[in-house]
Design a protein around this motif. Structure first.
Motif, PDB file in Angstrom:
ATOM      1  N   ALA A 245       0.867  -1.081   0.103  1.00  0.00           N
ATOM      2  CA  ALA A 245      -0.181   0.035   0.124  1.00  0.00           C
ATOM      3  C   ALA A 245       0.920   1.267   0.110  1.00  0.00           C
ATOM      4  N   THR A 246       1.914   1.285   0.997  1.00  0.00           N
ATOM      5  CA  THR A 246       2.558   2.452   0.869  1.00  0.00           C
ATOM      6  C   THR A 246       3.521   2.723  -0.371  1.00  0.00           C
TER       7      THR A 246
ATOM      8  N   ALA B 154      -5.562  -0.166   9.773  1.00  0.00           N
ATOM      9  CA  ALA B 154      -6.323   0.965   9.244  1.00  0.00           C
ATOM     10  C   ALA B 154      -5.009   1.905   8.363  1.00  0.00           C
ATOM     11  N   ALA B 155      -3.893   2.016   8.939  1.00  0.00           N
ATOM     12  CA  ALA B 155      -2.813   2.470   7.897  1.00  0.00           C
ATOM     13  C   ALA B 155      -2.688   2.015   6.493  1.00  0.00           C
ATOM     14  N   THR B 156      -2.988   0.800   6.663  1.00  0.00           N
ATOM     15  CA  THR B 156      -2.836   0.037   5.033  1.00  0.00           C
ATOM     16  C   THR B 156      -3.773   0.622   4.300  1.00  0.00           C
ATOM     17  N   LEU B 157      -5.205   0.689   4.915  1.00  0.00           N
ATOM     18  CA  LEU B 157      -6.418   1.015   4.211  1.00  0.00           C
ATOM     19  C   LEU B 157      -6.213   2.623   3.744  1.00  0.00           C
ATOM     20  N   ALA B 158      -5.766   3.230   4.501  1.00  0.00           N
ATOM     21  CA  ALA B 158      -5.632   4.688   4.210  1.00  0.00           C
ATOM     22  C   ALA B 158      -4.624   4.810   3.212  1.00  0.00           C
ATOM     23  N   PHE B 159      -3.514   4.222   3.047  1.00  0.00           N
ATOM     24  CA  PHE B 159      -2.297   4.601   2.218  1.00  0.00           C
ATOM     25  C   PHE B 159      -3.080   4.031   0.693  1.00  0.00           C
TER      26      PHE B 159
END
Ligand SMILES: Nc1nc2c(c(=O)[nH]1)N[C@H]1C(S)=C(S)[C@@H](COP(=O)(O)O)O[C@H]1N2
Ligand SMILES: [Mo]
Length: 514
Positions: free
Chosen positions: A21-22, A176-181
């Protein structure tokens, strides 16, 4: 007490996805066309032997690409799960897997045609994410494994419970961070995809380049006279390249003018379109460098537009501003004299590529790009040089940037090992808006010998040169120099690109074997 297998597996998979994701978000933000996974897919396609590709196409038909990408995802997924399991026993084993995956991705990304060093940046981001995410996720279980030292502790439910709670919290956070990225990457990718789609469907009143015979001297290794868009050098300071739909584009011409003009994309299409071969180059090009390209540009003459606006006496500069905030100060005279300075909408017969300034950029024959070739141009202020400072002049580069006379050897390449006998050498020379009259070469510091020249349609393009020569075994040096249409010969004085363009004779060394 044993730590739950499932938690290790999940950690590996989630850390892996976080890295994807990033890296995807980084690729989209930097407008790098292929994300690492896509690049790997392309590499597999290129590495697959022809018969296998044919078999795949025959059996899978249109589904060959989804199947390939699906296969790559499954394999990476398994590799991620594996890193989770490896993390249970050692800290370095998952790291090795990450290094291997990142190395494959880096090779794939750099192997793409037109790849640049910056393209590996998303891979690095992904790698760093993997390492951090895996350690964050597995930390509660690592601690539990290490803290449980004596037998009684093994069955203490409080330790297991707190580890589980801590793990769940971390999983939620990383998830959540993965989803956001993922969403960020997708949003940026979508904006660009939509503009790309609009661009692809545009039907512009422009011609494919008029074929101009005799421009190529036909020597292997000499860069083509017309630079295909995909190979054209790209220079810009923007990290996020503007994605501007033509309907949202507007150019305001103001300042020392009698009438302010505001032009829409359609206004440009409604005017007379001028087309010309123009060679563009960058002031940062070093002697022998490749920050130069030649294309068939289509657009609207700036002289006509500025005449319409009515330039007032005293003005000597035009401060051009890009949608991304970059700006440059251009000598007014170069925009109003008889040369084909234009607001370009087409490049080599297609709408301007996004990276080259879509929907509209400026092209000025005879000036370096940093003072003239504003991409994504949205504002032109007619002004005076003593009133302005622009992006590069603030950083020490010269106020005016006329292109310097230069020449380059493309064949042979420095370091080549050739067979004795007759070789054909060649390259290009340029003095935009003045023209090149003569190119000479010198072998092993011997006399200067006149080279043959290709044809050119005007004085705004580079010209190819060619020669045939006998070479004997041993080490050789070859130098080239050009003379412009006014009779000025290229200086041998070596100057760096800063502040107004490199000078010196391009000289290479090569070897000839028996
Ligand atoms: N908006 C914008 N336009 C820009 C630049 C930039 O950084 N931002 N760089 C300039 C420089 S230094 C050059 S050499 C040319 C390069 O144009 P190209 O990327 O189409 O080859 O664009 C010019 N226009
Ligand atoms: Mo440049």
């Amino acid at each position: 007490m044993t730590t739950p297998r499932g938690a290790w597996l999940l950690s590996g998979v989630l850390a892996g996805l976080a890295g994807l994701a990033t890296s995807h978000a980084a690729a989209m933000l930097l407008t790098i066309r292929a994300t690492p996974v896509v690049a790997i897919g392309e590499m597999v396609i290129r590495l697959t032997p022809g018969p296998v590709v044919e078999l795949a196409i025959r059996t899978l038909g249109q589904r060959d690409k989804p199947v390939l990408m699906g296969g790559i995802f499954v394999l990476t997924f398994l590799a991620f799960a594996w890193t989770g399991m490896l993390a249970r026993r050692s800290w370095w084993a998952p790291l090795l897997v990450y290094v291997a995956l990142a190395a494959i991705a880096a090779v794939a990304v750099l192997w793409r045609p037109g790849a640049m060093g910056l393209d590996v940046f998303p891979v690095v981001i992904g790698f760093v994410t993997w390492v951090i995410a895996l350690s964050v996720l597995t930390d509660p279980w690592q601690r539990m494994q290490h803290h449980v030292v004596n037998e009684e502790d093994r069955n203490r439910p409080d330790i297991a419970t707190s580890s589980r709670r801590s793990f769940l919290g971390r999983t939620a956070l990383v998830g959540a961070a993965t989803l956001a990225f993922g969403l960020v990457g997708n949003a940026f990718g979508r904006g660009r995809r939509e503009v790309e789609e609009t661009r692809r469907l545009l039907k512009l009143p422009i011609t494919r380049h008029a074929a101009f015979a005799g421009t190529s001297v036909g020597v292997d290794g000499v860069e083509p006279w017309r630079t295909p868009n995909g190979d054209f050098y790209r220079i810009h300071t923007a990290l996020v390249v503007p994605s501007i739909a033509p309907k949202d584009w507007e150019l305001r011409i103001h300042g020392l003018v009698d009438r302010e003009l505001t032009l829409s994309y359609q206004d440009l299409l409604d005017r007379e379109i001028t087309e010309a071969w123009i060679t563009l180059n960058c002031v940062s090009n070093s002697v022998g460098g490749d920050l130069i390209g030649n294309a068939w540009w289509s657009g609207v003459r700036l002289a006509t537009l500025l005449e319409e606006a009515g330039v007032q006496p005293g003005a000597d500069a035009v401060l051009q501003t890009s949608h991304d905030g970059w700006n440059c100060g251009t000598p007014l005279a170069a925009l109003t004299d008889d040369r084909n300075s234009m607001l370009a909408i087409g490049m080599n017969g297609v709408p301007l590529p996004i990276d080259h300034g879509f929907p509209v950029r400026t092209v000025v024959p005879g000036l370096y790009g940093y003072v003239s070739a504003c991409k994504w141009v949205v504002e032109m202020e007619v002004t005076r040089f003593d009133q302005i400072e622009a992006f590069w002049t603030q950083r020490g580069w010269s106020e005016r940037g006329p292109v310097k006379l230069a020449s380059r050897i493309d064949a042979p390449r420095g370091g080549d090992d050739l067979d004795a006998g007759t070789i054909r050498i060649g390259g290009s020379a340029w003095a935009q808006h003045t023209g090149v009259k003569l190119v000479e070469y010198s072998l092993d510091e011997g006399p200067w010998i006149e080279a043959g020249l290709g044809r050119v349609p005007n004085v705004d393009t580079w010209v190819q040169w060619v020669a045939e020569l006998e070479v004997e075994p041993g080490d050789h040096t070859l130098a080239v120099r050009a003379t412009d249409a006014n009779g000025n010969t290229q200086t041998s004085d070596e100057a760096p690109p800063e502040p107004n363009g490199a000078t010196g004779w391009h000289t290479i060394e090569f070897e000839v074997s028996e």
